[in-house]
Scaffold this motif. Structure first.
Motif, PDB file in Angstrom:
ATOM      1  N   LEU A  37      -2.729  -5.309  -6.307  1.00  0.00           N
ATOM      2  CA  LEU A  37      -2.293  -6.619  -6.802  1.00  0.00           C
ATOM      3  C   LEU A  37      -1.004  -6.511  -7.600  1.00  0.00           C
ATOM      4  CD1 LEU A  37      -5.670  -8.273  -7.824  1.00  0.00           C
ATOM      5  CD2 LEU A  37      -4.303  -8.695  -5.789  1.00  0.00           C
ATOM      6  N   VAL A  38      -0.861  -5.451  -8.381  1.00  0.00           N
ATOM      7  CA  VAL A  38       0.392  -5.246  -9.112  1.00  0.00           C
ATOM      8  C   VAL A  38       1.555  -5.149  -8.128  1.00  0.00           C
ATOM      9  CG1 VAL A  38       1.675  -3.653 -10.589  1.00  0.00           C
ATOM     10  CG2 VAL A  38      -0.719  -4.173 -11.106  1.00  0.00           C
ATOM     11  N   ARG A  39       1.368  -4.398  -7.062  1.00  0.00           N
ATOM     12  CA  ARG A  39       2.436  -4.233  -6.063  1.00  0.00           C
ATOM     13  C   ARG A  39       2.705  -5.527  -5.311  1.00  0.00           C
ATOM     14  NH1 ARG A  39       5.253  -0.045  -7.917  1.00  0.00           N
ATOM     15  NH2 ARG A  39       3.962   1.820  -8.175  1.00  0.00           N
ATOM     16  N   LEU A  98      -5.119   3.181 -16.488  1.00  0.00           N
ATOM     17  CA  LEU A  98      -4.024   3.625 -17.351  1.00  0.00           C
ATOM     18  C   LEU A  98      -2.948   4.347 -16.542  1.00  0.00           C
ATOM     19  CD1 LEU A  98      -6.041   4.847 -20.464  1.00  0.00           C
ATOM     20  CD2 LEU A  98      -4.680   2.752 -20.238  1.00  0.00           C
ATOM     21  N   ALA A  99      -3.356   5.076 -15.505  1.00  0.00           N
ATOM     22  CA  ALA A  99      -2.378   5.744 -14.649  1.00  0.00           C
ATOM     23  C   ALA A  99      -1.530   4.723 -13.898  1.00  0.00           C
ATOM     24  CB  ALA A  99      -3.095   6.662 -13.657  1.00  0.00           C
ATOM     25  N   VAL A 100      -2.143   3.639 -13.438  1.00  0.00           N
ATOM     26  CA  VAL A 100      -1.398   2.565 -12.772  1.00  0.00           C
ATOM     27  C   VAL A 100      -0.400   1.941 -13.744  1.00  0.00           C
ATOM     28  CG1 VAL A 100      -1.573   0.274 -11.701  1.00  0.00           C
ATOM     29  CG2 VAL A 100      -3.217   2.072 -11.099  1.00  0.00           C
ATOM     30  N   TRP A 101      -0.847   1.713 -14.980  1.00  0.00           N
ATOM     31  CA  TRP A 101       0.040   1.107 -15.995  1.00  0.00           C
ATOM     32  C   TRP A 101       1.259   1.991 -16.248  1.00  0.00           C
ATOM     33  CZ3 TRP A 101       0.878   2.667 -21.253  1.00  0.00           C
ATOM     34  CH2 TRP A 101       1.633   1.730 -21.984  1.00  0.00           C
ATOM     35  N   LYS A 102       1.043   3.299 -16.344  1.00  0.00           N
ATOM     36  CA  LYS A 102       2.164   4.216 -16.595  1.00  0.00           C
ATOM     37  C   LYS A 102       3.144   4.218 -15.421  1.00  0.00           C
ATOM     38  CE  LYS A 102      -0.386   7.321 -19.654  1.00  0.00           C
ATOM     39  NZ  LYS A 102      -0.970   8.694 -19.805  1.00  0.00           N
ATOM     40  N   ARG A 103       2.623   4.148 -14.201  1.00  0.00           N
ATOM     41  CA  ARG A 103       3.496   4.180 -13.025  1.00  0.00           C
ATOM     42  C   ARG A 103       4.278   2.903 -12.816  1.00  0.00           C
ATOM     43  NH1 ARG A 103      -0.863   6.899 -10.527  1.00  0.00           N
ATOM     44  NH2 ARG A 103      -1.593   4.985  -9.517  1.00  0.00           N
ATOM     45  N   THR A 104       3.722   1.760 -13.265  1.00  0.00           N
ATOM     46  CA  THR A 104       4.298   0.464 -12.886  1.00  0.00           C
ATOM     47  C   THR A 104       4.923  -0.309 -14.032  1.00  0.00           C
ATOM     48  OG1 THR A 104       2.159  -0.641 -13.200  1.00  0.00           O
ATOM     49  CG2 THR A 104       2.634   0.219 -11.019  1.00  0.00           C
ATOM     50  N   LEU A 116       0.810  -1.215   0.000  1.00  0.00           N
ATOM     51  CA  LEU A 116       0.000   0.000   0.000  1.00  0.00           C
ATOM     52  C   LEU A 116       0.845   1.266   0.000  1.00  0.00           C
ATOM     53  CD1 LEU A 116      -2.868  -0.996   2.461  1.00  0.00           C
ATOM     54  CD2 LEU A 116      -3.067  -0.603   0.001  1.00  0.00           C
ATOM     55  N   GLU A 117       2.047   1.171   0.555  1.00  0.00           N
ATOM     56  CA  GLU A 117       2.922   2.342   0.564  1.00  0.00           C
ATOM     57  C   GLU A 117       3.283   2.802  -0.843  1.00  0.00           C
ATOM     58  OE1 GLU A 117       3.881   4.247   3.132  1.00  0.00           O
ATOM     59  OE2 GLU A 117       2.504   3.006   4.313  1.00  0.00           O
ATOM     60  N   HIS A 118       3.122   1.905  -1.821  1.00  0.00           N
ATOM     61  CA  HIS A 118       3.473   2.235  -3.208  1.00  0.00           C
ATOM     62  C   HIS A 118       2.238   2.426  -4.087  1.00  0.00           C
ATOM     63  CE1 HIS A 118       7.674   1.366  -2.336  1.00  0.00           C
ATOM     64  NE2 HIS A 118       7.267   0.271  -1.728  1.00  0.00           N
ATOM     65  N   THR A 119       1.061   2.553  -3.461  1.00  0.00           N
ATOM     66  CA  THR A 119      -0.159   2.788  -4.240  1.00  0.00           C
ATOM     67  C   THR A 119      -0.597   4.238  -4.108  1.00  0.00           C
ATOM     68  OG1 THR A 119      -1.632   2.171  -2.406  1.00  0.00           O
ATOM     69  CG2 THR A 119      -0.910   0.406  -3.895  1.00  0.00           C
ATOM     70  N   GLU A 120      -1.275   4.716  -5.150  1.00  0.00           N
ATOM     71  CA  GLU A 120      -1.735   6.104  -5.167  1.00  0.00           C
ATOM     72  C   GLU A 120      -3.218   6.251  -5.463  1.00  0.00           C
ATOM     73  OE1 GLU A 120       0.627   8.656  -7.637  1.00  0.00           O
ATOM     74  OE2 GLU A 120       2.497   7.598  -7.161  1.00  0.00           O
ATOM     75  N   VAL A 121      -3.815   5.269  -6.138  1.00  0.00           N
ATOM     76  CA  VAL A 121      -5.210   5.373  -6.552  1.00  0.00           C
ATOM     77  C   VAL A 121      -6.118   5.436  -5.327  1.00  0.00           C
ATOM     78  CG1 VAL A 121      -7.108   4.184  -7.708  1.00  0.00           C
ATOM     79  CG2 VAL A 121      -4.844   4.198  -8.743  1.00  0.00           C
ATOM     80  N   LYS A 122      -7.089   6.338  -5.368  1.00  0.00           N
ATOM     81  CA  LYS A 122      -8.053   6.462  -4.276  1.00  0.00           C
ATOM     82  C   LYS A 122      -9.408   5.847  -4.627  1.00  0.00           C
ATOM     83  CE  LYS A 122      -6.109  10.578  -2.079  1.00  0.00           C
ATOM     84  NZ  LYS A 122      -6.390  11.952  -1.584  1.00  0.00           N
ATOM     85  N   GLY A 123      -9.629   5.552  -5.894  1.00  0.00           N
ATOM     86  CA  GLY A 123     -10.910   5.025  -6.335  1.00  0.00           C
ATOM     87  C   GLY A 123     -10.908   3.516  -6.482  1.00  0.00           C
TER      88      GLY A 123
END
Length: 236
Positions: free
Chosen positions: A190-192, A229-235, A175-182
């Motif tokens: 799950l990616v993390r 898409l924002a998650v994909w760009k970050r990860t 969770l420390e590496h997640t940003e999405v609030k929705g």
């Protein structure tokens, strides 16, 4: 006497569930009691109906239920805050609307123990799942499954089912590496977890869809796609 530390903490996000929330949380608590000392954390995501008063009314009967009342920021943020407040060795994420009958929690705990898993992830796409969804929701689910498979190639087929069990240490680190609030926070989590080499088990679920005011409209779908898409760009 000191309060026993629970093995399993359950975090449930709540938003505008109204009068239903009392009976729903009570049903979840009854199942959790079968696992020993109970920690049920209801995270009220800025509801603007009687949800808050109903949660507090239930806490008078079941004081072991904890309530966190937040401004409205989204399901993902509610789960994040609830997980950080949990004390159990494992944290269970469970949707408060009871589309998923709470008895399934016991099955997930049994799978975790049998496989010594770090995470058990509910999946509507599992061949043994029983899903009663209207056609539009099925199309949304299949479309999102194909999108996430293309972009992320995760070891589980469904990221959005509202029942997950995760070892708390790994969960907090992820969770420390997640940003999405929705809603797409489930995907980012799950990616993390995959990046942290978590041992995952995909589990079947029973879903009994209840038509709720508002539902998932095109605005919500657009929001989830933008977050994905924002998650994909970050990860990537």
């Amino acid at each position: 006497m000191p309060t026993a530390v629970p093995a399993y903490s359950l975090v449930t996000p709540v938003y505008n569930e109204g009068e239903r929330v009392f009976a729903n949380l009570e049903a979840i608590a009854m199942v959790m009691r079968m696992l020993g000392p109970i920690e049920l954390i209801a995270v009220n995501d800025g509801s603007n109906d009687q949800t808050r008063s109903e949660i507090e009314r239930l806490r008078q009967r079941l004081p072991e239920i904890r309530a966190l009342h937040l401004p409205h920021e989204g399901k993902g943020q509610a789960l994040r805050v609830g997980a950080r407040a949990a004390t159990g060795e494992y944290v269970i994420f469970f949707d408060s609307d009871l589309d998923l009958p709470p008895e399934q929690i016991l099955f997930f705990v049994a799978l975790q123990r049998a496989h010594a898993a770090d995470a058990v992830i509910g999946s509507k796409m599992h061949p043994d799942s029983t899903v009663h969804y209207p056609l539009r929701r099925r199309l949304y689910s299949w479309g999102y499954f194909l999108l996430t498979k293309l972009l992320f190639r995760l070891p589980v087929r469904d990221t959005q089912t509202g029942l997950k069990l995760v070892r708390r240490g790994l969960l907090v680190e992820a969770l420390e590496h997640t940003e999405v609030k929705g809603f797409a926070m489930d995907l980012e989590l799950l990616v993390r977890l995959v990046r942290l080499r978590a041992r995952m088990v995909e589990a079947p679920v029973v879903v009994r869809y209840k038509e709720k005011f508002g539902g998932i409209g095109f605005g919500t779908v657009r929001e989830i796609l933008a977050e994905t898409l924002a998650v994909w760009k970050r990860t990537r």
